[in-house]
Design a protein around this motif. Structure first.
Motif, short mmCIF file in Angstrom:
data_model
loop_
_atom_site.label_atom_id
_atom_site.label_comp_id
_atom_site.label_asym_id
_atom_site.label_seq_id
_atom_site.Cartn_x
_atom_site.Cartn_y
_atom_site.Cartn_z
N PRO A 14 -15.03 -57.94 -51.86
CA PRO A 14 -15.51 -59.20 -51.04
C PRO A 14 -14.60 -59.41 -49.77
O PRO A 14 -13.71 -59.20 -49.98
CB PRO A 14 -15.42 -60.09 -52.32
CG PRO A 14 -14.65 -59.46 -53.56
CD PRO A 14 -14.64 -58.15 -53.33
N GLY A 15 -15.32 -59.42 -48.79
CA GLY A 15 -14.76 -59.73 -47.53
C GLY A 15 -14.13 -58.40 -46.95
O GLY A 15 -13.54 -58.75 -46.01
N THR A 75 -16.88 -56.44 -61.58
CA THR A 75 -16.03 -57.61 -61.43
C THR A 75 -14.79 -57.35 -62.47
O THR A 75 -15.19 -57.34 -63.69
CB THR A 75 -16.48 -58.93 -61.56
OG1 THR A 75 -17.65 -59.20 -60.60
CG2 THR A 75 -15.69 -60.41 -61.50
N GLN A 134 -17.32 -51.59 -51.83
CA GLN A 134 -17.12 -52.64 -50.81
C GLN A 134 -16.43 -53.96 -51.66
O GLN A 134 -17.24 -54.82 -52.39
CB GLN A 134 -18.32 -53.08 -50.12
CG GLN A 134 -17.99 -54.07 -49.20
CD GLN A 134 -19.09 -54.02 -47.88
OE1 GLN A 134 -20.38 -53.66 -48.35
NE2 GLN A 134 -19.00 -54.51 -46.79
N GLN A 165 -22.57 -54.22 -59.21
CA GLN A 165 -21.28 -55.21 -59.01
C GLN A 165 -20.51 -55.03 -60.11
O GLN A 165 -20.76 -54.81 -61.24
CB GLN A 165 -21.61 -56.63 -59.00
CG GLN A 165 -20.55 -57.44 -59.06
CD GLN A 165 -19.67 -57.72 -57.73
OE1 GLN A 165 -20.40 -57.64 -56.86
NE2 GLN A 165 -18.65 -57.40 -57.92
N THR A 189 -12.53 -54.81 -58.00
CA THR A 189 -13.54 -55.82 -57.98
C THR A 189 -14.43 -55.42 -56.53
O THR A 189 -13.76 -55.56 -55.66
CB THR A 189 -13.23 -57.18 -57.78
OG1 THR A 189 -12.79 -57.59 -59.37
CG2 THR A 189 -14.41 -58.04 -57.95
N ALA A 190 -15.53 -55.01 -56.62
CA ALA A 190 -16.48 -54.65 -55.41
C ALA A 190 -17.66 -54.33 -56.07
O ALA A 190 -17.98 -54.33 -57.15
CB ALA A 190 -15.65 -53.38 -54.98
#
Length: 122
Positions: A41-42, A119, A39, A117, A91-92
Protein backbone atom coordinates in the motif's frame (compact mmCIF):
# COMPACT_ATOMS: atom_id res chain seq x y z
CA UNK A 1 -1.23 -14.49 -25.82
CA UNK A 2 -1.74 -15.73 -22.27
CA UNK A 3 -4.30 -14.86 -19.61
CA UNK A 4 -3.38 -15.01 -15.94
CA UNK A 5 -5.61 -15.33 -12.86
CA UNK A 6 -4.16 -15.21 -9.35
CA UNK A 7 -5.78 -16.71 -6.28
CA UNK A 8 -4.99 -17.62 -2.70
CA UNK A 9 -4.57 -14.22 -1.11
CA UNK A 10 -6.19 -13.63 2.26
CA UNK A 11 -5.64 -12.29 5.77
CA UNK A 12 -3.03 -14.22 7.73
CA UNK A 13 -1.25 -13.69 11.03
CA UNK A 14 2.44 -12.90 11.19
CA UNK A 15 4.51 -16.05 11.07
CA UNK A 16 1.91 -17.84 9.01
CA UNK A 17 2.04 -19.29 5.51
CA UNK A 18 0.14 -18.90 2.28
CA UNK A 19 0.35 -20.40 -1.16
CA UNK A 20 -0.61 -18.23 -4.08
CA UNK A 21 -1.57 -19.72 -7.41
CA UNK A 22 -1.55 -18.22 -10.86
CA UNK A 23 -3.58 -20.10 -13.44
CA UNK A 24 -2.67 -19.45 -17.04
CA UNK A 25 -4.52 -20.04 -20.24
CA UNK A 26 -3.07 -19.94 -23.70
CA UNK A 27 -1.27 -22.40 -25.87
CA UNK A 28 2.19 -20.95 -25.32
CA UNK A 29 2.10 -20.71 -21.51
CA UNK A 30 4.87 -23.24 -21.02
CA UNK A 31 7.17 -21.13 -23.20
CA UNK A 32 7.04 -18.15 -20.85
CA UNK A 33 9.14 -17.23 -17.89
CA UNK A 34 6.87 -16.31 -14.99
CA UNK A 35 7.29 -13.71 -12.30
CA UNK A 36 5.62 -12.70 -9.08
CA UNK A 37 5.50 -9.05 -8.15
CA UNK A 38 3.84 -7.18 -5.33
CA UNK A 39 2.65 -3.70 -4.61
CA UNK A 40 2.49 -2.71 -0.95
CA UNK A 41 0.00 0.00 0.00
CA UNK A 42 1.26 3.41 -1.02
CA UNK A 43 4.40 1.99 -2.65
CA UNK A 44 5.57 1.03 -6.08
CA UNK A 45 5.36 -2.45 -7.51
CA UNK A 46 8.39 -4.60 -6.74
CA UNK A 47 9.87 -7.84 -7.95
CA UNK A 48 9.39 -10.87 -5.71
CA UNK A 49 10.43 -14.00 -7.62
CA UNK A 50 10.77 -15.46 -11.09
CA UNK A 51 10.99 -18.88 -12.67
CA UNK A 52 12.17 -19.98 -16.08
CA UNK A 53 9.91 -21.72 -18.58
CA UNK A 54 11.23 -25.14 -17.57
CA UNK A 55 11.30 -24.40 -13.86
CA UNK A 56 15.01 -25.05 -13.81
CA UNK A 57 16.00 -21.52 -12.87
CA UNK A 58 14.61 -19.31 -10.16
CA UNK A 59 15.58 -16.11 -8.45
CA UNK A 60 14.23 -14.05 -5.57
CA UNK A 61 14.26 -10.58 -4.12
CA UNK A 62 16.54 -10.37 -1.09
CA UNK A 63 13.56 -9.48 1.08
CA UNK A 64 11.89 -12.86 0.51
CA UNK A 65 14.85 -15.15 -0.06
CA UNK A 66 14.68 -18.17 2.21
CA UNK A 67 10.99 -17.58 3.01
CA UNK A 68 9.26 -17.72 -0.40
CA UNK A 69 9.45 -20.43 -3.03
CA UNK A 70 8.29 -20.12 -6.62
CA UNK A 71 7.39 -23.21 -8.61
CA UNK A 72 5.40 -24.17 -11.66
CA UNK A 73 3.46 -27.11 -13.00
CA UNK A 74 3.29 -26.80 -16.76
CA UNK A 75 0.91 -29.74 -17.00
CA UNK A 76 -1.57 -27.71 -14.93
CA UNK A 77 -0.67 -24.36 -16.46
CA UNK A 78 -0.09 -22.99 -12.98
CA UNK A 79 2.68 -21.17 -11.17
CA UNK A 80 2.81 -21.04 -7.39
CA UNK A 81 4.31 -18.84 -4.72
CA UNK A 82 4.71 -20.54 -1.37
CA UNK A 83 5.14 -17.89 1.29
CA UNK A 84 6.34 -18.84 4.76
CA UNK A 85 7.18 -16.82 7.86
CA UNK A 86 5.01 -13.98 6.62
CA UNK A 87 5.53 -10.57 8.14
CA UNK A 88 3.37 -7.42 8.11
CA UNK A 89 5.73 -5.90 5.55
CA UNK A 90 4.70 -8.64 3.13
CA UNK A 91 1.24 -7.07 2.97
CA UNK A 92 0.59 -6.19 -0.66
CA UNK A 93 -1.35 -6.99 -3.78
CA UNK A 94 0.50 -9.84 -5.43
CA UNK A 95 0.60 -10.13 -9.21
CA UNK A 96 1.86 -12.82 -11.52
CA UNK A 97 3.29 -11.95 -14.89
CA UNK A 98 4.55 -13.73 -17.97
CA UNK A 99 7.02 -12.96 -20.71
CA UNK A 100 9.53 -14.64 -22.98
CA UNK A 101 12.31 -12.54 -21.44
CA UNK A 102 14.24 -13.56 -18.33
CA UNK A 103 13.99 -10.36 -16.35
CA UNK A 104 13.20 -8.87 -12.94
CA UNK A 105 11.86 -5.66 -14.46
CA UNK A 106 8.10 -5.45 -14.30
CA UNK A 107 8.05 -3.11 -17.27
CA UNK A 108 9.41 -5.90 -19.42
CA UNK A 109 6.60 -8.35 -18.71
CA UNK A 110 3.87 -8.31 -21.31
CA UNK A 111 1.13 -10.24 -19.54
CA UNK A 112 -0.29 -9.63 -16.07
CA UNK A 113 -2.97 -11.01 -13.82
CA UNK A 114 -5.43 -8.89 -11.87
CA UNK A 115 -3.73 -9.43 -8.52
CA UNK A 116 -4.64 -11.01 -5.21
CA UNK A 117 -4.54 -9.28 -1.84
CA UNK A 118 -2.31 -10.62 0.92
CA UNK A 119 -2.66 -9.01 4.32
CA UNK A 120 -0.42 -10.00 7.21
CA UNK A 121 -1.55 -8.91 10.66
CA UNK A 122 0.87 -8.40 13.52
Amino acid sequence: QVQLVESGGRLVQAGGSLRLSCAASGRTYSSYAMGWFRQPPGKEREFVARISWSGGSTSYADSVKGRFTISRDNAKNTVYLQMNSLQPEDTAVYYCAADYRWTVRGTEYNFWGQGTQVTVSS
